[in-house]
Design a protein around this motif. Structure first.
Motif, short mmCIF file in Angstrom:
data_model
loop_
_atom_site.label_atom_id
_atom_site.label_comp_id
_atom_site.label_asym_id
_atom_site.label_seq_id
_atom_site.Cartn_x
_atom_site.Cartn_y
_atom_site.Cartn_z
N GLY A 241 34.73 -15.51 7.31
CA GLY A 241 34.59 -14.25 8.03
C GLY A 241 35.90 -13.48 8.12
N LEU A 242 36.99 -14.18 8.43
CA LEU A 242 38.28 -13.52 8.56
C LEU A 242 38.75 -12.92 7.24
CD1 LEU A 242 40.29 -15.95 10.89
CD2 LEU A 242 39.49 -13.64 11.43
N THR A 243 38.58 -13.65 6.16
CA THR A 243 39.04 -13.15 4.87
C THR A 243 38.22 -11.94 4.41
OG1 THR A 243 37.68 -14.87 3.82
CG2 THR A 243 40.05 -15.30 4.01
N TRP A 244 36.92 -11.95 4.71
CA TRP A 244 36.08 -10.82 4.27
C TRP A 244 36.31 -9.58 5.13
CZ3 TRP A 244 33.80 -9.47 0.05
CH2 TRP A 244 32.84 -8.47 0.07
N TYR A 245 36.17 -9.72 6.45
CA TYR A 245 36.34 -8.58 7.34
C TYR A 245 37.81 -8.18 7.46
CZ TYR A 245 31.48 -8.82 8.76
OH TYR A 245 30.10 -8.80 8.76
N GLY A 246 38.72 -9.17 7.37
CA GLY A 246 40.14 -8.83 7.39
C GLY A 246 40.52 -8.00 6.18
N GLY A 247 39.97 -8.36 4.99
CA GLY A 247 40.22 -7.56 3.80
C GLY A 247 39.71 -6.14 3.95
N ASP A 253 39.65 -2.83 -1.65
CA ASP A 253 38.33 -2.52 -2.20
C ASP A 253 37.51 -3.80 -2.35
OD1 ASP A 253 39.02 -3.81 -4.59
OD2 ASP A 253 39.63 -1.95 -5.57
N ARG A 254 36.25 -3.64 -2.69
CA ARG A 254 35.31 -4.75 -2.71
C ARG A 254 35.74 -5.88 -3.64
NH1 ARG A 254 32.07 -6.19 -6.32
NH2 ARG A 254 30.42 -7.70 -5.90
N GLU A 255 36.21 -5.52 -4.82
CA GLU A 255 36.60 -6.54 -5.81
C GLU A 255 37.78 -7.36 -5.31
OE1 GLU A 255 37.26 -4.07 -9.16
OE2 GLU A 255 35.15 -3.99 -9.73
N ASP A 256 38.75 -6.70 -4.68
CA ASP A 256 39.89 -7.42 -4.12
C ASP A 256 39.48 -8.29 -2.94
OD1 ASP A 256 41.56 -6.31 -5.97
OD2 ASP A 256 42.50 -4.86 -4.62
N ARG A 257 38.55 -7.80 -2.13
CA ARG A 257 38.10 -8.57 -0.97
C ARG A 257 37.40 -9.87 -1.40
NH1 ARG A 257 34.44 -4.47 1.96
NH2 ARG A 257 34.03 -6.20 3.39
N ALA A 259 38.14 -11.57 -4.12
CA ALA A 259 39.23 -12.47 -4.52
C ALA A 259 39.92 -13.05 -3.30
CB ALA A 259 40.23 -11.74 -5.41
N ILE A 260 40.15 -12.22 -2.28
CA ILE A 260 40.81 -12.68 -1.06
C ILE A 260 39.95 -13.72 -0.35
CG2 ILE A 260 41.50 -11.98 1.27
CD1 ILE A 260 42.38 -9.29 0.01
N GLN A 261 38.63 -13.46 -0.29
CA GLN A 261 37.76 -14.39 0.41
C GLN A 261 37.72 -15.76 -0.26
OE1 GLN A 261 33.38 -13.78 0.55
NE2 GLN A 261 33.58 -14.08 2.76
N PHE A 262 37.57 -15.78 -1.57
CA PHE A 262 37.45 -17.06 -2.25
C PHE A 262 38.78 -17.78 -2.41
CE2 PHE A 262 33.41 -15.15 -4.01
CZ PHE A 262 32.59 -15.96 -3.25
N ARG A 330 36.75 -3.91 -12.39
CA ARG A 330 37.60 -3.15 -13.30
C ARG A 330 38.98 -2.97 -12.69
NH1 ARG A 330 32.73 -0.46 -13.51
NH2 ARG A 330 33.44 1.02 -11.95
N THR A 331 39.24 -3.68 -11.59
CA THR A 331 40.52 -3.54 -10.92
C THR A 331 41.60 -4.28 -11.67
OG1 THR A 331 39.30 -3.54 -8.86
CG2 THR A 331 41.68 -3.80 -8.71
N ALA A 332 42.65 -3.61 -12.04
CA ALA A 332 43.77 -4.30 -12.67
C ALA A 332 44.51 -5.08 -11.62
CB ALA A 332 44.69 -3.27 -13.33
N VAL A 333 45.18 -6.14 -12.05
CA VAL A 333 45.84 -7.01 -11.08
C VAL A 333 46.87 -6.24 -10.28
CG1 VAL A 333 47.29 -9.03 -10.84
CG2 VAL A 333 45.53 -8.98 -12.58
N GLY A 334 47.55 -5.33 -10.86
CA GLY A 334 48.65 -4.69 -10.15
C GLY A 334 48.32 -3.38 -9.51
N THR A 335 47.04 -2.95 -9.50
CA THR A 335 46.76 -1.62 -8.99
C THR A 335 46.70 -1.56 -7.49
OG1 THR A 335 44.40 -2.04 -9.19
CG2 THR A 335 45.49 -0.96 -11.04
N GLY A 336 46.03 -2.54 -6.88
CA GLY A 336 45.95 -2.54 -5.42
C GLY A 336 45.22 -1.35 -4.89
N ARG A 337 44.08 -0.94 -5.50
CA ARG A 337 43.36 0.23 -5.05
C ARG A 337 42.83 0.04 -3.63
NH1 ARG A 337 38.66 0.95 -7.68
NH2 ARG A 337 38.76 -0.99 -8.81
N ARG A 338 42.78 1.10 -2.87
CA ARG A 338 42.22 1.05 -1.54
C ARG A 338 40.86 1.71 -1.54
NH1 ARG A 338 46.48 1.41 3.05
NH2 ARG A 338 48.27 0.46 2.09
N SER A 339 39.96 1.17 -0.67
CA SER A 339 38.66 1.79 -0.57
C SER A 339 38.76 3.05 0.24
CB SER A 339 37.67 0.82 0.08
OG SER A 339 38.15 0.44 1.34
N ARG A 340 37.83 3.95 0.00
CA ARG A 340 37.85 5.22 0.72
C ARG A 340 36.61 5.39 1.54
NH1 ARG A 340 40.53 5.80 -3.95
NH2 ARG A 340 42.48 6.93 -3.93
#
Length: 340
Positions: A241-247, A253-257, A259-262, A330-340
């Motif tokens: 829960g913390l990794t998903w909602y914290g992300g 963005d969803r793809e990064d979240r 990765a963070i959760q798992f 499609r997120t590149a490792v170094g982009t760090g896109r934020r959700s809007r």
């Protein structure tokens, strides 16, 4: 809930150690073989990880910082909080093992596999798991010395050197030789995957054999074992829960979240077992019992989460363990896109 055949193999290995534990010369041979097997396992990790991916991954510092904070800060804090459960649910030795579990680095392979199934940021998961393992080679023994004190009596500068030689040096050697053997490793990943799993089985057999010889299993009753499973189930649910909602709160963005959760909710059996052997000596088997049980639990639960996320993209942002995934990453490792 699916049962991974590997889990049955792990349980069978524990049963074998209980019935036919390694003794005397056999124990020495098994111990040497397990040390060599884990070193080879980390050599393969190094040979698999693209140096360019690792360097690019450093650019995505927010994601990796978040995973490291979950692994080496949030997890240990929850482990310390579980001290309140002694002696109601946990005995003191089981609490020490649970606390050690919270200090171990994240996994590499299963984090990548589940992130891929859920259509998350796979390159980020590769780097996050690898960075966590490398940082843990130094941080885990230091945390164990600080939080476990005399119970991790094997900790010393010598034990730290042993861990570095067994885990970090083979990893670096794999990186150095990747130019020549990387293609071979990629082509034979299924066969080498069997080597990975076989290495862990050998270490499990060695640790639990030693526990049988020392007679420490009389300290764990079925009731206490049930209490430990309940505590670990709550611990895993809280971290998922913390990794998903914290992300989400940190605007990943969803793809990064995914990765963070798992990567942020898992603990590595491959890293934890050899560290426990060095730090706890003859009592390593009891110390790694919570880790081994947590390892099985995280595999089963995360397999379900990953599959459900891959089938229901509409619910990815609304449930922690319910549905999820969406379009392929499609997120590149170094982009760090934020959700809007």
């Amino acid at each position: 809930m699916p049962i991974d055949p590997y889990i049955l193999l792990l349980l069978g290995t524990v049963g074998l150690a209980a019935l036919i534990p390694a003794r005397g010369t056999g124990a020495d041979v098994a111990s040497g073989a397990s040390t060599a097997a884990i070193a080879f396992l980390f050599f393969l990790y190094g040979a698999r990880l693209s140096t360019r991916e690792a360097l690019d991954g450093l650019k995505h510092w927010r994601l990796h910082g978040t995973v490291l904070a979950c692994t080496f800060l949030v997890f240990p804090l929850l482990g310390l909080a579980s001290r309140a459960l002694v002696p109601v649910l946990l005995t003191h030795p089981l609490y020490q093992g649970l606390l050690f579990l919270t200090l171990v680095p994240s996994t590499i392979q299963s984090s990548i596999a589940f992130t891929s199934i859920a259509r998350g940021n796979v390159p980020a998961a590769i780097c996050a798991g690898s960075f966590s393992s490398l940082v843990g080679i130094v941080v885990t023994p230091l945390l164990a010395a600080a939080l476990l004190g005399g119970n991790a009596g094997g900790f010393s500068a010598h034990s730290l050197v042993q861990i570095v030689l067994q885990l970090l040096v083979p990893f670096v050697a794999g990186q150095v030789l990747r130019r020549w053997i990387g293609g071979f490793v990629a082509r034979h990943k299924k066969v080498l995957g069997l080597v990975d799993r076989g290495s862990i089985l050998l270490v499990v057999y060695t640790a639990f054999s030693e526990g049988m010889v020392q007679g420490i299993w009389h300290q764990v009753s079925p009731l206490r074992l049930g209490g430990l499973l309940v505590v670990e189930a709550v611990l895993l649910a809280v971290m998922l829960g913390l990794t998903w909602y914290g992300g989400k709160a940190l605007r990943f963005d969803r793809e990064d979240r995914i990765a963070i959760q798992f990567a942020g909710s898992k603990k590595s059996l491959a890293s934890g077992l050899p560290m426990a052997s060095v730090l706890f000596g003859a009592h390593a088997s009891l110390a790694v019992l919570p880790l081994m049980l947590f390892h099985q639990m995280q595999l089963m639960v995360c397999a379900v989460i990953a599959k459900r996320r891959s089938h229901d993209p509409e619910a990815a942002d609304s449930e922690v363990t319910g549905s999820g995934s969406a379009v392929p990453s499609r997120t590149a490792v170094g982009t760090g896109r934020r959700s809007r």
